[in-house]
Structures are given as C-alpha cells and as structure tokens.
Design a protein around this motif. Structure first.
Motif, mmCIF file in Angstrom:
data_model
loop_
_atom_site.group_PDB
_atom_site.id
_atom_site.type_symbol
_atom_site.label_atom_id
_atom_site.label_comp_id
_atom_site.label_asym_id
_atom_site.label_seq_id
_atom_site.Cartn_x
_atom_site.Cartn_y
_atom_site.Cartn_z
ATOM 1 N N THR A 141 34.645 25.987 35.685
ATOM 2 C CA THR A 141 33.676 26.489 36.659
ATOM 3 C C THR A 141 33.393 25.445 37.724
ATOM 4 O O THR A 141 32.805 25.758 38.764
ATOM 5 N N ASN A 191 29.945 32.072 53.252
ATOM 6 C CA ASN A 191 29.054 32.791 52.352
ATOM 7 C C ASN A 191 28.387 33.960 53.094
ATOM 8 O O ASN A 191 28.678 34.226 54.266
ATOM 9 N N GLU A 201 32.079 29.173 41.734
ATOM 10 C CA GLU A 201 31.455 29.421 43.035
ATOM 11 C C GLU A 201 32.134 30.531 43.825
ATOM 12 O O GLU A 201 31.723 30.835 44.946
ATOM 13 N N ASP A 239 32.026 33.626 43.627
ATOM 14 C CA ASP A 239 31.193 34.775 43.957
ATOM 15 C C ASP A 239 30.391 34.545 45.234
ATOM 16 O O ASP A 239 29.794 35.481 45.780
ATOM 17 N N HIS A 240 30.391 33.301 45.744
ATOM 18 C CA HIS A 240 29.700 32.998 47.004
ATOM 19 C C HIS A 240 30.544 33.363 48.224
ATOM 20 O O HIS A 240 30.041 33.371 49.346
ATOM 21 N N CYS A 279 43.463 38.684 37.120
ATOM 22 C CA CYS A 279 42.277 38.907 36.302
ATOM 23 C C CYS A 279 42.514 40.046 35.316
ATOM 24 O O CYS A 279 43.587 40.646 35.293
ATOM 25 N N VAL A 315 32.323 35.001 33.498
ATOM 26 C CA VAL A 315 31.949 34.685 34.881
ATOM 27 C C VAL A 315 33.193 34.443 35.729
ATOM 28 O O VAL A 315 33.327 34.968 36.845
ATOM 29 N N ARG A 337 35.101 37.683 36.489
ATOM 30 C CA ARG A 337 34.409 38.467 37.522
ATOM 31 C C ARG A 337 34.592 37.841 38.901
ATOM 32 O O ARG A 337 34.781 38.535 39.903
ATOM 33 N N ASN A 338 34.515 36.506 38.939
ATOM 34 C CA ASN A 338 34.657 35.813 40.223
ATOM 35 C C ASN A 338 36.055 35.985 40.812
ATOM 36 O O ASN A 338 36.217 36.140 42.034
ATOM 37 N N HIS A 364 36.276 39.401 42.230
ATOM 38 C CA HIS A 364 35.556 39.422 43.511
ATOM 39 C C HIS A 364 36.416 38.814 44.615
ATOM 40 O O HIS A 364 36.533 39.382 45.715
ATOM 41 N N LEU A 365 37.022 37.669 44.328
ATOM 42 C CA LEU A 365 37.878 37.019 45.321
ATOM 43 C C LEU A 365 39.024 37.935 45.731
ATOM 44 O O LEU A 365 39.353 38.026 46.923
#
Length: 311
Positions: A41, A89, A103, A105-106, A135, A157, A160-161, A164-165
């Motif tokens: 992470t 962001n 990070e 998800d930012h 993923c 986490v 999921r990130n 999202h990316l």
C-alpha cells in the motif's frame, strides 16, 4: 527504491546500441526491502520509470523490460510519474511522485500531455513473469499481495484501487487493461506500461525460450530439469516451470522440476511435469537453504533420480 529511498540500479545495453534491457526488480523489487518494510500500500514503481528515463538518455529506441519480483501493487502509476504522466485528484491537484497502491483511489484524472516525448518514438516490449489480469480473483492484489506483505484487509483495498484505476484509464486513455493477459504482472506494472507507454506485453518465458532456441536444443535430450524457489499454483501462471515443462512435453522429453520448497497447488504442476522434488526440509531456514543450495541440489537431485525411473 520502492519506498522512495535513493539506490543504484542498472540496465543493460545490447550490442546493437539501440536496445536497452531493464529489470524492474533492480529498482522496485521485493529484495530491495527488509521483510518488516514490505507493504504494497506504500510502495511505488517510480524507480522503474527512472530506469526507463535513463535508458532514453542513453539514446535507445527499443526496450526489453522484464517485469516480476516487484514489491509494488501500484498499477505502474509510479513508473508513469517518473516519465511525466500526471495524476490528478478530485480537486484537480497533481498527486505527488511515488504514487503507491494504497493511494490509487485518489486518482480522478490522468494527463499525458507532459509525458516524455521520446516514449512515443520508442518500441517497448514487456516480458511478464505471469499472465494474470490486473484485478479480480486472479489479479495482482489477490494472488501476489500476501507475498509482498499485504494483509487480507489490504488485499481488498488494493484490488478495489486497481479496479478504480482501470476505469479511469479506460475513460481518459481509451485503453482496456482490466483483463489484458500479463496486466497483473509486477503489481499491475504490466497494465501501466501498456496504458501509459503503449508497450506490448508478452510472456517472459516465451521470450526466453525463443532467444535461447530451447526447443531445438532439447530435441535429443534425455531429460529436462527446471525449477524455482517455491513450486505452487502460481508456477502454472506463465512462469519458467510452466514454459520449460511445456517445451519438454512438445518435444516428448521427460520433464521434472526441482524446487526449494512446495506450496499450495504444487500438485497441480503434475499436469505439465513428469515429477517434481523439493531440496530442503520443512524446518530449514531460508539463509541455510541459500548458502547450501548447490550442495543440497546436487545431492538431492542424484538421490531423487536414482529412485525415479524415466518413462
């Protein structure tokens, strides 16, 4: 390095003067960290991007990048930042260099305008150590996260990130990297290099087999011996054991693997191997195994083969 500390990493130049060979693990690999420091992470592939930039400074127009053994699950964002790609962001602020897996998800927007212009004129071929997608249940976080120090909660986490990316990449860059074979290699660096540099992804073992002409070399062999540190279910995900065993089967030559240890799913490797053996006892420490590797390997190979009849 993976945590942003300065270190020295090398890359190779082939005799043609235009081709660089880069091993991402030289800058962003798991061996660069002590066990207590391993936390995907917080780790980044920024150093790999610096290797690529240095190779461009050397005037190359072609790169072979080996991706595997990473300490990272950042989707290649850190690497992209070192090449000038900007990640913004939700407030429109540029995220600082060294973007880590925790990070992602930012990331709300991706801007390519400031990417190093030389990248567009460079042929980039990525040799992936596995063929996993980015993923999901076979993705970078779920399959490889634990060995990089991720807790079960962190695995969720990170997965999921990465998802999202992938959505942001699809929207901003028009690239679908979610199920791309090899996208999950090196914590998603495969996906990142494909999306941010236009790289082509290939199975690393296929490249090695072709470069060494192994199929021709073993055509009159009596036995093919392959192996790795730990034989488990991951070994069949495009790794060297899988490639060597497949080559042996194609040539109708018996193939065995000799590994340091066996983990969950190792028995599945019998689908491509005639047999496999481990060289270390269950209570042996890793340093002891490493220091005595050649002695153990030689003795155990002789013992096992003396008990095993070739077909």
């Amino acid at each position: 390095g993976p945590l942003g500390r300065s270190l020295t990493a090398e890359f190779g130049l082939l005799a043609d003067g235009r081709t660089a060979v880069i091993e991402m693990a030289a800058s962003s690999g798991l061996p660069r960290l002590r066990p207590a420091q391993r936390d995907p992470t917080r780790t980044s592939t920024y150093g790999c991007g610096q290797q690529i930039s240095a190779a461009l400074d050397a005037g190359v127009t072609r790169m072979l990048i080996g991706v595997g053994g990473s300490a990272t699950i950042d989707g290649g964002c850190g690497c992209a930042q070192a090449l000038g790609v900007r990640f913004l962001n939700a407030n429109g602020l540029v995220l600082p260099p060294g973007l880590a897996g925790g990070e992602l998800d930012h990331v709300a927007r991706i801007k390519m305008a400031d990417r190093d212009r030389r990248v567009a004129d460079t042929e980039i071929v990525v040799w992936c150590d596995v063929d996993n997608p980015l993923c999901g249940h076979r993705g970078a976080a779920r399959v490889f996260g634990p060995q990089k120090g991720a807790t079960p909660a962190q695995v969720e986490v990170l997965d999921r990130n990465l998802a999202h990316l992938a959505r942001v990449i699809a929207r901003d860059l028009g690239a679908d990297v979610t199920n791309l074979a090899g996208a999950g290699a090196a914590g998603g660096l495969g996906a990142g290099l494909a999306a941010f540099t236009g790289a082509e992804l290939h199975r690393g073992v296929d490249g090695i087999l072709a470069a060494t002409a192994l199929a021709e070399r073993i055509s009159d062999a009596d036995l093919v011996i392959t192996g790795e540190g730990r034989l488990d279910a991951q070994s069949l995900m495009g790794k060297v054991v899988w490639g060597g065993a497949r080559c042996a089967r194609a040539g109708n030559v018996p193939g065995i693997a000799i590994a340091g240890s066996a983990g969950p799913g190792a028995e599945r490797c019998r689908s491509v191997l005639d047999a496999y053996f481990t060289i270390a006892g269950p209570n042996a420490s890793v340093p002891c195994q490493t220091d005595a590797a050649m002695r153990i390997l030689t003795a155990e190979t002789a013992r096992q083969l003396s008990c095993w009849t070739l077909r």
